[in-house]
Motif scaffolding. Structure first.
Motif, PDB file in Angstrom:
ATOM      1  N   GLY A   1     -69.463  49.053  30.746  1.00 34.59           N
ATOM      2  CA  GLY A   1     -68.145  48.437  30.607  1.00 34.59           C
ATOM      3  C   GLY A   1     -67.460  48.258  31.956  1.00 34.59           C
TER       4      GLY A   1
ATOM      5  N   ARG B   1     -68.912  45.414  33.937  1.00 36.45           N
ATOM      6  CA  ARG B   1     -68.574  44.074  33.459  1.00 36.45           C
ATOM      7  C   ARG B   1     -67.078  43.761  33.521  1.00 36.45           C
ATOM      8  NH1 ARG B   1     -73.165  45.613  31.212  1.00 36.45           N
ATOM      9  NH2 ARG B   1     -74.735  44.097  30.566  1.00 36.45           N
ATOM     10  N   LEU B   2     -66.225  44.787  33.378  1.00 39.10           N
ATOM     11  CA  LEU B   2     -64.782  44.548  33.268  1.00 39.10           C
ATOM     12  C   LEU B   2     -63.971  45.100  34.435  1.00 39.10           C
ATOM     13  CD1 LEU B   2     -64.348  45.535  29.496  1.00 39.10           C
ATOM     14  CD2 LEU B   2     -64.578  43.220  30.448  1.00 39.10           C
ATOM     15  N   GLY B   3     -64.563  45.995  35.211  1.00 40.30           N
ATOM     16  CA  GLY B   3     -63.802  46.695  36.245  1.00 40.30           C
ATOM     17  C   GLY B   3     -63.290  48.007  35.683  1.00 40.30           C
TER      18      GLY B   3
ATOM     19  N   PHE C   1     -59.552  48.116  33.578  1.00 39.43           N
ATOM     20  CA  PHE C   1     -59.584  47.429  32.292  1.00 39.43           C
ATOM     21  C   PHE C   1     -60.521  48.143  31.320  1.00 39.43           C
ATOM     22  CE2 PHE C   1     -60.658  43.307  29.917  1.00 39.43           C
ATOM     23  CZ  PHE C   1     -59.568  43.433  29.084  1.00 39.43           C
ATOM     24  N   ALA C   2     -61.708  48.500  31.777  1.00 44.40           N
ATOM     25  CA  ALA C   2     -62.677  49.157  30.895  1.00 44.40           C
ATOM     26  C   ALA C   2     -62.172  50.521  30.428  1.00 44.40           C
ATOM     27  CB  ALA C   2     -64.022  49.308  31.611  1.00 44.40           C
TER      28      ALA C   2
ATOM     29  N   ILE D   1     -59.320  50.214  27.862  1.00 46.55           N
ATOM     30  CA  ILE D   1     -59.841  49.873  26.527  1.00 46.55           C
ATOM     31  C   ILE D   1     -60.493  51.100  25.890  1.00 46.55           C
ATOM     32  CG2 ILE D   1     -61.584  48.511  25.301  1.00 46.55           C
ATOM     33  CD1 ILE D   1     -60.945  46.244  27.284  1.00 46.55           C
TER      34      ILE D   1
ATOM     35  N   LYS E   1     -54.034  42.616  31.471  1.00 40.49           N
ATOM     36  CA  LYS E   1     -55.127  41.671  31.716  1.00 40.49           C
ATOM     37  C   LYS E   1     -54.604  40.259  31.944  1.00 40.49           C
ATOM     38  CE  LYS E   1     -59.326  40.535  32.212  1.00 40.49           C
ATOM     39  NZ  LYS E   1     -59.962  40.862  33.473  1.00 40.49           N
TER      40      LYS E   1
END
Length: 155
Positions: free
Chosen positions: A85, A88-90, A93-94, A97, A141
């Motif tokens: 995660g 892919r998202l940094g 952010f990951a 979530i 985001k």
């Protein structure tokens, strides 16, 4: 209660720090080597500290449900999913979530009394709290995307 708050804050900081280290390790070695290293180091550290603090009592397992033993397997999923995660998202952010997901599922499990937890009455305030955190992630985001577009126009 203050001690619990401080420990929870420290745990959150350590999880965030660990995830950054895990993603850096993953960039140099790969996913399964990272998972093996992270959980292996955790095993060695836990065993050493447990033996020093608790001695032989460390291996006393009274009245334990056999399905509690799969917790280590769940840890493999945690490390794998967070490393992928973050890739892919940094990290921010990951992890935001993941924390929101953790909070939402804890609310469900507490409210239903699953997995041997003491059942805690569900309240709409709890759900609103989770939704507010989710809204914060959306604002984070979307807001970050607009700033990137503004910076791109300036350059």
């Amino acid at each position: 209660m203050i001690q619990g708050l401080v420990l929870a804050l420290l745990a959150g900081a350590l999880v965030g720090l660990q995830n950054i280290f895990n993603s850096k390790l993953n960039a140099r070695t790969g996913l399964w080597a990272t998972t093996t290293f992270v959980l292996g180091m955790g095993f060695v550290a836990s065993l050493t500290i447990g033996l020093l603090v608790e001695g032989k009592q460390l291996f006393t397992l009274h009245n334990m449900q056999p399905w509690y033993w799969i917790s280590g397997l769940i840890g493999v999923g945690v490390v794998n999913c967070l490393v992928q995660g973050i890739k892919r998202l940094g990290p921010t952010f990951a992890i935001s979530i993941a924390l929101t997901s953790q909070l939402a599922f804890a609310l469900v499990w507490d409210s239903l009394g699953w997995l041997g937890l003491e059942k805690v009455a569900f309240t709409w305030n709890q759900l609103i709290g989770v939704l507010v955190i989710f809204g914060g992630i959306v604002v984070f985001k979307v807001g970050g995307g607009r700033e990137k577009q503004s910076l791109a126009k300036l350059n």
